[in-house]
Design an enzyme around this catalytic site. Structure first.
Site, PDB file in Angstrom:
ATOM      1  N   HIS A   1      82.001  65.904  86.090  1.00 63.49           N
ATOM      2  CA  HIS A   1      82.631  64.836  86.867  1.00 63.49           C
ATOM      3  C   HIS A   1      83.350  63.919  85.882  1.00 63.49           C
ATOM      4  O   HIS A   1      82.773  63.486  84.897  1.00 63.49           O
ATOM      5  CB  HIS A   1      81.585  64.039  87.651  1.00 63.49           C
ATOM      6  CG  HIS A   1      80.866  64.832  88.698  1.00 63.49           C
ATOM      7  ND1 HIS A   1      81.058  64.654  90.042  1.00 63.49           N
ATOM      8  CD2 HIS A   1      79.969  65.827  88.572  1.00 63.49           C
ATOM      9  CE1 HIS A   1      80.311  65.506  90.708  1.00 63.49           C
ATOM     10  NE2 HIS A   1      79.630  66.233  89.850  1.00 63.49           N
TER      11      HIS A   1
ATOM     12  N   GLU B   1      68.051  72.295  98.072  1.00 61.09           N
ATOM     13  CA  GLU B   1      67.104  72.443  99.172  1.00 61.09           C
ATOM     14  C   GLU B   1      66.143  73.598  98.928  1.00 61.09           C
ATOM     15  O   GLU B   1      66.455  74.548  98.212  1.00 61.09           O
ATOM     16  CB  GLU B   1      67.855  72.733 100.489  1.00 61.09           C
ATOM     17  CG  GLU B   1      68.785  71.647 100.935  1.00 61.09           C
ATOM     18  CD  GLU B   1      70.008  71.511 100.048  1.00 61.09           C
ATOM     19  OE1 GLU B   1      70.513  72.535  99.548  1.00 61.09           O
ATOM     20  OE2 GLU B   1      70.446  70.364  99.813  1.00 61.09           O
TER      21      GLU B   1
ATOM     22  N   ARG C   1      82.667  59.684  90.892  1.00 55.46           N
ATOM     23  CA  ARG C   1      81.878  59.467  92.103  1.00 55.46           C
ATOM     24  C   ARG C   1      80.463  59.085  91.697  1.00 55.46           C
ATOM     25  O   ARG C   1      79.887  59.683  90.797  1.00 55.46           O
ATOM     26  CB  ARG C   1      81.874  60.758  92.908  1.00 55.46           C
ATOM     27  CG  ARG C   1      80.950  60.785  94.089  1.00 55.46           C
ATOM     28  CD  ARG C   1      80.991  62.126  94.804  1.00 55.46           C
ATOM     29  NE  ARG C   1      81.731  62.072  96.059  1.00 55.46           N
ATOM     30  CZ  ARG C   1      82.420  63.089  96.554  1.00 55.46           C
ATOM     31  NH1 ARG C   1      82.492  64.233  95.919  1.00 55.46           N
ATOM     32  NH2 ARG C   1      83.043  62.965  97.720  1.00 55.46           N
ATOM     33  N   THR C   2      79.914  58.086  92.346  1.00 58.76           N
ATOM     34  CA  THR C   2      78.495  57.764  92.152  1.00 58.76           C
ATOM     35  C   THR C   2      77.719  58.433  93.278  1.00 58.76           C
ATOM     36  O   THR C   2      78.063  58.281  94.453  1.00 58.76           O
ATOM     37  CB  THR C   2      78.265  56.240  92.193  1.00 58.76           C
ATOM     38  OG1 THR C   2      79.006  55.643  91.126  1.00 58.76           O
ATOM     39  CG2 THR C   2      76.798  55.898  92.020  1.00 58.76           C
TER      40      THR C   2
HETATM   41  I1  8IG Z   1      77.899  72.517  94.216  1.00 61.06           I
HETATM   42  O1  8IG Z   1      73.370  74.317  97.593  1.00 61.06           O
HETATM   43  C1  8IG Z   1      76.341  72.288  95.391  1.00 61.06           C
HETATM   44  N1  8IG Z   1      75.931  71.091  95.759  1.00 61.06           N
HETATM   45  N2  8IG Z   1      72.382  69.948  98.518  1.00 61.06           N
HETATM   46  N3  8IG Z   1      72.872  72.164  98.041  1.00 61.06           N
HETATM   47  C2  8IG Z   1      73.129  70.842  97.898  1.00 61.06           C
HETATM   48  N4  8IG Z   1      74.118  70.384  97.152  1.00 61.06           N
HETATM   49  C3  8IG Z   1      74.886  71.291  96.539  1.00 61.06           C
HETATM   50  C4  8IG Z   1      74.684  72.659  96.640  1.00 61.06           C
HETATM   51  C5  8IG Z   1      73.616  73.128  97.442  1.00 61.06           C
HETATM   52  N5  8IG Z   1      75.609  73.277  95.908  1.00 61.06           N
END
Ligand code: 8IG
Length: 273
Positions: free
Chosen positions: A72, A194, A93-94
């Site tokens: 970022h 997740e 981005r925060t």
């Molecule tokens: I790049 O699979 C990215 N950002 N929560 N889950 C979540 N955020 C993400 C993912 C993902 N891939």
């Protein structure tokens, strides 16, 4: 130095106005028409949309600070578009997971509105729940489910979120690329990805995309009266949808591989707004 947004007696809109004044002074551009937040994989797009007039380190602008994640970029750019309009590109981005509070998360959006921007384009890298999406697929955000248990709105501020991700702007995007699919974005707090069970939950409640940004920013953008376009780059299939474990390196690689296509896509969409 303490960030003024973390002082609860400060007014976030006043700090956004100060930030907009600093941007006008440091870029020499009095007003911006459109703003973009570039998430994982989208950074190159800024080079294609027009001529960069000024690049300012985000840390020179009130309320901003250095980003927490590699990949970022912490700068704010003013870009003159071929049609003569000005775009403000927020590279810093925060994220909510940084724990600095939701005011910091939406400061870029509020600052963009204070510079005069009427359109807010929010991009991100995200996980896909639809099995037909391959890593590197850009998709339009049609709506969101905010799973952060937070809101950028303070007090009894009731804001309607119907058509939050403008159907007009989604149609513009599809004029550029008719193959663009869309989906409902679920913002989780993160920073962990997740569990497969949580991905199944997101699917059952109507989600197609999982990520850690965008929804809170979209709410603040709507509060500020902006029209919103949301784009996700699916960099990985969500946990349990893909069989292999998720890695940040893989996410960055998928972003790099898709960079040329999605940058051109974004540039063409902006030219039509
Ligand atoms: I790049 O699979 C990215 N950002 N929560 N889950 C979540 N955020 C993400 C993912 C993902 N891939």
């Amino acid at each position: 130095m303490q960030n003024p947004l973390e002082n609860s007696s400060s007014n976030p809109f006043e700090i956004a106005a100060e930030a907009a004044a600093a941007i006008a002074r440091l870029t020499g551009v009095a007003n911006h028409d459109i703003a973009l937040t570039l998430g994982s994989g989208w950074a190159k797009a800024a080079d294609l949309i027009g001529e960069t007039v000024a690049t300012v380190p985000a840390t020179d602008i009130p309320g901003f600070s250095a980003p927490a994640v590699a990949g970022h970029v912490a700068s704010i750019r003013s870009i003159k578009l071929p049609n003569g309009k000005f775009a403000l590109v927020l590279g810093a981005r925060t994220h909510f997971y940084e724990g600095h509070g939701v005011r910091r998360v939406v400061h870029g959006v509020r600052t963009a509105a204070a510079t005069g921007a009427k359109t807010m384009i929010l991009t991100n890298g995200a996980g896909g729940i639809k099995e037909t999406w391959k890593p590197g697929t850009p998709v339009l955000i049609s709506d969101h489910i905010n799973l952060t248990a937070s809101s950028p709105l303070e007090g009894a501020t009731f804001v309607d979120l119907t058509d939050l991700y403008s159907s007009r702007l989604r149609a513009v995007a599809r004029e550029v690329d008719a193959t663009l699919d869309d989906g409902v974005y679920c913002q989780f707090r993160g920073p962990h990805y997740e569990t497969p069970a949580e991905v199944q939950m997101a699917k059952h409640i109507g989600g197609h995309i999982v990520g850690m940004s965008t929804a809170l920013e979209a709410i603040a953008a709507r509060e500020s009266g902006m029209e919103i376009l949301g784009l996700s780059l699916i960099t990985n299939l969500a946990a349990g949808i893909q069989k292999e474990p998720l890695s940040h390196a893989e996410v960055l690689q998928a972003g790099k591989d898709a960079e040329v296509r999605i940058s051109a896509l974004l540039a063409q969409i902006i030219a039509k707004i």
